[in-house]
Design an enzyme around this catalytic site. Sequence first.
Site, PDB file in Angstrom:
ATOM      1  N   TRP A 101       0.934  -1.323  -0.081  1.00  8.09           N
ATOM      2  CA  TRP A 101       0.044  -0.096  -0.006  1.00  8.09           C
ATOM      3  C   TRP A 101       0.830   1.188  -0.101  1.00  8.09           C
ATOM      4  O   TRP A 101       0.565   2.190  -0.746  1.00  8.09           O
ATOM      5  CB  TRP A 101      -1.222  -0.008   1.129  1.00  8.09           C
ATOM      6  CG  TRP A 101      -2.016  -1.350   1.089  1.00  8.09           C
ATOM      7  CD1 TRP A 101      -2.002  -2.335   2.089  1.00  8.09           C
ATOM      8  CD2 TRP A 101      -2.699  -1.409   0.058  1.00  8.09           C
ATOM      9  NE1 TRP A 101      -2.822  -3.208   1.295  1.00  8.09           N
ATOM     10  CE2 TRP A 101      -3.363  -2.901   0.223  1.00  8.09           C
ATOM     11  CE3 TRP A 101      -3.009  -0.843  -1.189  1.00  8.09           C
ATOM     12  CZ2 TRP A 101      -4.311  -3.495  -0.324  1.00  8.09           C
ATOM     13  CZ3 TRP A 101      -4.140  -1.491  -1.990  1.00  8.09           C
ATOM     14  CH2 TRP A 101      -4.525  -2.787  -1.467  1.00  8.09           C
ATOM     15  N   ASP A 168      -1.458   7.253   5.694  1.00  6.36           N
ATOM     16  CA  ASP A 168      -2.486   6.374   5.437  1.00  6.36           C
ATOM     17  C   ASP A 168      -2.797   5.506   6.682  1.00  6.36           C
ATOM     18  O   ASP A 168      -1.909   4.512   6.962  1.00  6.36           O
ATOM     19  CB  ASP A 168      -2.058   5.564   4.236  1.00  6.36           C
ATOM     20  CG  ASP A 168      -2.987   4.290   3.859  1.00  6.36           C
ATOM     21  OD1 ASP A 168      -4.093   4.098   4.448  1.00  6.36           O
ATOM     22  OD2 ASP A 168      -2.877   3.481   2.915  1.00  6.36           O
ATOM     23  N   LYS A 192     -12.128  -1.145   7.689  1.00  2.53           N
ATOM     24  CA  LYS A 192     -11.687  -1.856   8.775  1.00  2.53           C
ATOM     25  C   LYS A 192     -12.021  -1.766   9.863  1.00  2.53           C
ATOM     26  O   LYS A 192     -13.014  -2.419  10.353  1.00  2.53           O
ATOM     27  CB  LYS A 192      -9.951  -1.820   8.618  1.00  2.53           C
ATOM     28  CG  LYS A 192      -9.334  -2.635   7.530  1.00  2.53           C
ATOM     29  CD  LYS A 192      -8.939  -1.884   6.360  1.00  2.53           C
ATOM     30  CE  LYS A 192      -8.004  -2.215   5.591  1.00  2.53           C
ATOM     31  NZ  LYS A 192      -8.441  -3.244   4.526  1.00  2.53           N
TER      32      LYS A 192
HETATM   33  N1  PMP Z   1      -3.820   1.269   2.421  1.00  3.65           N
HETATM   34  C1  PMP Z   1      -4.212   0.373   3.470  1.00  3.65           C
HETATM   35  C2  PMP Z   1      -3.177   0.249   4.684  1.00  3.65           C
HETATM   36  C3  PMP Z   1      -4.833  -0.838   3.189  1.00  3.65           C
HETATM   37  O1  PMP Z   1      -4.872  -1.857   4.116  1.00  3.65           O
HETATM   38  C4  PMP Z   1      -5.541  -0.769   1.885  1.00  3.65           C
HETATM   39  C5  PMP Z   1      -6.522  -1.927   1.528  1.00  3.65           C
HETATM   40  N2  PMP Z   1      -7.680  -2.115   2.468  1.00  3.65           N
HETATM   41  C6  PMP Z   1      -5.472   0.317   1.098  1.00  3.65           C
HETATM   42  C7  PMP Z   1      -4.678   1.482   1.278  1.00  3.65           C
HETATM   43  C8  PMP Z   1      -6.280   0.201  -0.261  1.00  3.65           C
HETATM   44  O2  PMP Z   1      -7.559   0.785   0.149  1.00  3.65           O
HETATM   45  P1  PMP Z   1      -8.999   0.848  -0.779  1.00  3.65           P
HETATM   46  O3  PMP Z   1      -9.186  -0.440  -1.142  1.00  3.65           O
HETATM   47  O4  PMP Z   1     -10.051   1.410   0.176  1.00  3.65           O
HETATM   48  O5  PMP Z   1      -8.699   1.727  -1.890  1.00  3.65           O
END
Ligand code: PMP
Length: 351
Positions: A101, A168, A192
Site C-alpha cells: 500500500w 494512510d 477495517k
Molecule cells: N492502504 C492500506 C493500509 C490498506 O490496507 C488498503 C486496503 N484495504 C488500502 C490502502 C487500499 O484501500 P482501498 O481499497 O480502500 O482503496
Amino acid sequence: MHIHNFSAGPCILPQQVLRGAADAVLDFNGMGLSLIEISHRTAEFEGVMEEARGLVRELLALPDRFEVLFLQGGATLGFYTVPMNFLPDGGKAAYVDTGTWAAGAIKEARLVGTTEVVASSAASNHNHIPKGFSVPQDAAYLHVTTNNTIFGTQYHPYPTADVPLIADMSSDIFSRTFDPEPYSCIYAGAQKNMGPAGTVLYIVDREALGKTGRKLPTYLDLSQHIAKDSMLNTPPVFAVYATLLTLRWMREQGGVTALEARNRAKAELLYAEIDRNPRFQGHAVPEDRSWMNATFTLTEASDAPAFDHAWTEAGISGLTGHRSVGGYRASMYNALPLESVQALVDVMATF
Ligand code: PMP
C-alpha cells in the site's frame, strides 16, 4: 456455529452496527422510508453526516484546525489526492516504502511530482519498519503507512519528522491513541475499524491546503469538499451511516484508549503463542509487529492441510495469508473479541 471472523478487510463489524444498519435500510428513524431512498439533503441525513464528523473529532481529540471529510474512491484515490493537494508544483515529497500500500501511494505521487523514497523494507519482504532514516528538510511532507495490512507491521510508536506528516491509517485508525499535532492529513478507507467499504475518511489541516499552485479537478480538491461540509456531491449514504453506528459503538466501548488496551491484549495473546509454539513462525520482527494483522507461517509447509482443517473446524474464517507473505494472517480489528483470538490460540496450541 459461531464464526470467528479474522478477515483482513472488509472485516468484522460489531453486531449492533450490523443490526442498526439493517433496520435503517428498512425504515430509517421511523420515517417509513429507507435510509437509501431519501435525499442526502434531508435534515435526517445531514444529521448523520454531522454527527459522524463530530464523533471522529471527539474520538481522536482533533485540534480545531482539522476538518473531517467522508469521501469516495477508497484509500487508493487518496494515494493521488494527497500529492495533488499537498505536494507543491516544483516541490518534493518524502515517502517510506513499507509494502504494497505504501508502494501504491509512491506510484501515484510520482505522477504528481518529485517523490523521494527515504527508506524501504523491500529487501526483507517488508518484515520490519525502517528506522533511523532522514527526511530532506525541503520535503513538503513525509508520507507513512502506519499499519501494513498485508505484511503485518506497524509503527510503534508512530513516526516523527521535522516536516509535516501525512499518513494512510486505513488499517489502524481508531485502534490506538496518537497525537494528531504533527499531521497535515490522515486518510483511511472505512472498511477495517470504521465501517463498510464505500467511504474514506480524510482528516485535513485546513491551513495546509491551497499551497500547491495547482488547479485541481473538483472532486480531488479537498478545499471544495471542506467548503461544502463533505456534501459536495451525493455522499455514500449507507457507508457513512454504518460508519456513524460504528463510531457510536466505539464511544460506548470507552473510546480509543479502551480499544487500544483490548487490541494490545489480543495481539499479546496471539504473538505469545506464535513465539511459544515451534510449529509457527512470525513474519514481522517482534518490535514492529502489527496489533491489527498478525502474519505467520507454518515451520513445516506440509502441515498446512491439517492446520487448515483444524481452524476451519473451530469456526475460524478469513485466516489465509496474502500471497505476498503466504501462510496465515489473523486480522484482529476493533470489533474482534478476545474470545476469537483465544479460539485461534487454542487451535494452534493443540495442533
Ligand atoms: N492502504 C492500506 C493500509 C490498506 O490496507 C488498503 C486496503 N484495504 C488500502 C490502502 C487500499 O484501500 P482501498 O481499497 O480502500 O482503496
